[in-house]
Scaffold this motif. Structure first.
Motif, PDB file in Angstrom:
ATOM      1  N   TRP A   1       0.808  -1.223   0.000  1.00  0.00           N
ATOM      2  CA  TRP A   1       0.000   0.000   0.000  1.00  0.00           C
ATOM      3  C   TRP A   1       0.843   1.276   0.000  1.00  0.00           C
ATOM      4  CZ3 TRP A   1      -1.648  -4.309   2.927  1.00  0.00           C
ATOM      5  CH2 TRP A   1      -2.798  -4.914   2.424  1.00  0.00           C
ATOM      6  N   HIS A   2       2.057   1.192   0.494  1.00  0.00           N
ATOM      7  CA  HIS A   2       3.034   2.293   0.397  1.00  0.00           C
ATOM      8  C   HIS A   2       2.439   3.627   0.859  1.00  0.00           C
ATOM      9  CE1 HIS A   2       6.631   4.314  -1.160  1.00  0.00           C
ATOM     10  NE2 HIS A   2       7.159   3.101  -1.219  1.00  0.00           N
ATOM     11  N   ARG A   3       1.824   3.625   2.011  1.00  0.00           N
ATOM     12  CA  ARG A   3       1.262   4.857   2.574  1.00  0.00           C
ATOM     13  C   ARG A   3       2.359   5.610   3.344  1.00  0.00           C
ATOM     14  NH1 ARG A   3      -3.904   5.481   6.757  1.00  0.00           N
ATOM     15  NH2 ARG A   3      -4.790   7.334   5.749  1.00  0.00           N
TER      16      ARG A   3
ATOM     17  N   GLY B   1       1.303  11.827  16.526  1.00  0.00           N
ATOM     18  CA  GLY B   1       1.421  11.953  15.084  1.00  0.00           C
ATOM     19  C   GLY B   1       2.188  10.824  14.434  1.00  0.00           C
ATOM     20  N   TYR B   2       2.356   9.703  15.157  1.00  0.00           N
ATOM     21  CA  TYR B   2       3.084   8.561  14.601  1.00  0.00           C
ATOM     22  C   TYR B   2       2.281   7.857  13.513  1.00  0.00           C
ATOM     23  CZ  TYR B   2       6.191   8.816  18.715  1.00  0.00           C
ATOM     24  OH  TYR B   2       7.076   9.211  19.681  1.00  0.00           O
ATOM     25  N   HIS B   3       0.958   7.835  13.689  1.00  0.00           N
ATOM     26  CA  HIS B   3       0.103   7.103  12.758  1.00  0.00           C
ATOM     27  C   HIS B   3      -1.272   7.761  12.662  1.00  0.00           C
ATOM     28  CE1 HIS B   3       2.493   3.589  11.738  1.00  0.00           C
ATOM     29  NE2 HIS B   3       2.884   3.521  12.998  1.00  0.00           N
TER      30      HIS B   3
ATOM     31  N   PRO C   1      -5.371   7.023  12.550  1.00  0.00           N
ATOM     32  CA  PRO C   1      -6.208   5.976  13.143  1.00  0.00           C
ATOM     33  C   PRO C   1      -6.417   4.771  12.232  1.00  0.00           C
ATOM     34  CG  PRO C   1      -7.117   8.125  13.657  1.00  0.00           C
ATOM     35  CD  PRO C   1      -5.978   8.364  12.694  1.00  0.00           C
ATOM     36  N   THR C   2      -6.537   5.012  10.925  1.00  0.00           N
ATOM     37  CA  THR C   2      -6.731   3.882  10.006  1.00  0.00           C
ATOM     38  C   THR C   2      -5.489   3.001   9.919  1.00  0.00           C
ATOM     39  OG1 THR C   2      -6.282   5.473   8.224  1.00  0.00           O
ATOM     40  CG2 THR C   2      -8.576   4.802   8.559  1.00  0.00           C
ATOM     41  N   ASP C   3      -4.300   3.548  10.181  1.00  0.00           N
ATOM     42  CA  ASP C   3      -3.095   2.716  10.249  1.00  0.00           C
ATOM     43  C   ASP C   3      -3.206   1.731  11.403  1.00  0.00           C
ATOM     44  OD1 ASP C   3      -1.934   4.207   8.176  1.00  0.00           O
ATOM     45  OD2 ASP C   3      -0.969   5.591   9.570  1.00  0.00           O
ATOM     46  N   VAL C   4      -3.734   2.223  12.525  1.00  0.00           N
ATOM     47  CA  VAL C   4      -3.888   1.376  13.712  1.00  0.00           C
ATOM     48  C   VAL C   4      -4.950   0.300  13.465  1.00  0.00           C
ATOM     49  CG1 VAL C   4      -4.480   1.340  16.160  1.00  0.00           C
ATOM     50  CG2 VAL C   4      -3.154   3.255  15.219  1.00  0.00           C
ATOM     51  N   LEU C   5      -6.055   0.694  12.846  1.00  0.00           N
ATOM     52  CA  LEU C   5      -7.099  -0.290  12.530  1.00  0.00           C
ATOM     53  C   LEU C   5      -6.573  -1.361  11.589  1.00  0.00           C
ATOM     54  CD1 LEU C   5     -10.233   2.010  12.005  1.00  0.00           C
ATOM     55  CD2 LEU C   5      -9.794   0.447  13.906  1.00  0.00           C
ATOM     56  N   GLY C   6      -5.842  -0.931  10.570  1.00  0.00           N
ATOM     57  CA  GLY C   6      -5.272  -1.890   9.624  1.00  0.00           C
ATOM     58  C   GLY C   6      -4.253  -2.794  10.281  1.00  0.00           C
ATOM     59  N   GLY C   7      -3.421  -2.233  11.163  1.00  0.00           N
ATOM     60  CA  GLY C   7      -2.446  -3.043  11.867  1.00  0.00           C
ATOM     61  C   GLY C   7      -3.097  -4.063  12.775  1.00  0.00           C
ATOM     62  N   THR C   8      -4.169  -3.662  13.437  1.00  0.00           N
ATOM     63  CA  THR C   8      -4.906  -4.581  14.311  1.00  0.00           C
ATOM     64  C   THR C   8      -5.491  -5.733  13.509  1.00  0.00           C
ATOM     65  OG1 THR C   8      -5.469  -2.779  15.830  1.00  0.00           O
ATOM     66  CG2 THR C   8      -6.834  -4.770  15.919  1.00  0.00           C
TER      67      THR C   8
ATOM     68  N   LEU D   1       6.825   4.189   6.025  1.00  0.00           N
ATOM     69  CA  LEU D   1       5.567   3.635   5.529  1.00  0.00           C
ATOM     70  C   LEU D   1       4.685   3.316   6.737  1.00  0.00           C
ATOM     71  CD1 LEU D   1       6.921   1.263   2.729  1.00  0.00           C
ATOM     72  CD2 LEU D   1       6.047   3.598   2.506  1.00  0.00           C
ATOM     73  N   ALA D   2       3.488   3.852   6.733  1.00  0.00           N
ATOM     74  CA  ALA D   2       2.675   3.841   7.955  1.00  0.00           C
ATOM     75  C   ALA D   2       1.594   2.768   7.992  1.00  0.00           C
ATOM     76  CB  ALA D   2       2.014   5.206   8.143  1.00  0.00           C
TER      77      ALA D   2
END
Length: 214
Positions: free
Chosen positions: A115-117, A172-174, A176-183, A123-124
């Motif tokens: 996804w290269h965000r 500012g590390y991530h 919220p959608t980064d956290v949801l995706g990681g979970t 990349l987050a």
């Protein structure tokens, strides 16, 4: 020495549903990302709420994010591995040692590049801090020897995950959608590994069990 825990038939469907749901969330969330991978409307709303509430208490962010720091997560992981090894429960000790870190490697060296965000200089998506914490937590939940311990581990992990998410968004590390995706990523991969390894171990130990039931 203890062997792999049996996988009761009533757990197969829930585990499969968890894997499928986790994969769907991981794959579908990026469809909402703006061009260039910036924040979504959901990200902005959550970010604004967190900053308006806690920005005057910056030390709170540091406290909240601490459970996701690598030394903390790895220390808890090592304690769990040593505990099961001391009990000569080698399957659980081995799974706890290998599965979470394998998931972290898959996320770091493969999924992030799908996804290269980009956020800042890294990349987050999916969030690496989240993947590591949730992968370890999921492994602890899955190998818990009793339902009571499984429920307790789930509740503790959920509370810590909420705290970690607030801290990472606040710093500012991530997004919220980064956290949801990681979970979602961590839960899906660790659960799939657990189900596959448990089934494979029991087939190996009982190669003629299927033939006897036919």
């Amino acid at each position: 020495m203890r062997s792999a825990p049996a996988l009761p038939s009533y757990r197969i469907v829930p585990l499969a549903a968890v894997v499928i749901l986790g994969v769907l969330v991981t794959v579908l969330l990026p469809l909402a990302f703006p061009v260039g991978g910036g924040p979504t409307g959901f990200d902005r709303a959550v970010d604004d709420r967190i900053h308006s509430t806690l920005d005057s208490h910056q030390t709170v962010y540091r406290v909240l994010v601490t459970p996701s720091d690598a030394p903390v997560v790895l220390a808890v992981l090592l304690i769990g591995v040593l505990w099961y090894a001391w009990r000569r429960d080698w399957w659980r000790a081995g799974f706890l040692l290998v599965a979470p870190e394998l998931v972290v490697a898959i996320n770091t060296y493969a999924l992030k590049y799908v996804w290269h965000r980009q956020l800042h200089h890294y990349l987050a998506y999916p969030s690496g801090h989240t993947v590591q914490f949730v992968a370890v937590a999921t492994a602890f939940v899955l190998i818990a020897p009793t339902p009571r311990l499984r429920i307790g581990a789930t509740l503790v992990a959920l509370a810590l995950l909420i705290a970690i998410a607030i801290g990472m968004v606040g710093f500012g590390y991530h997004y919220p959608t980064d956290v949801l995706g990681g979970t979602a990523t961590a839960i899906a991969l660790v659960t799939a590994m657990y189900a596959a390894l448990t089934a494979a171990t029991h087939r190996t130990r009982n190669p003629f069990s299927q033939a006897r039931t036919e």
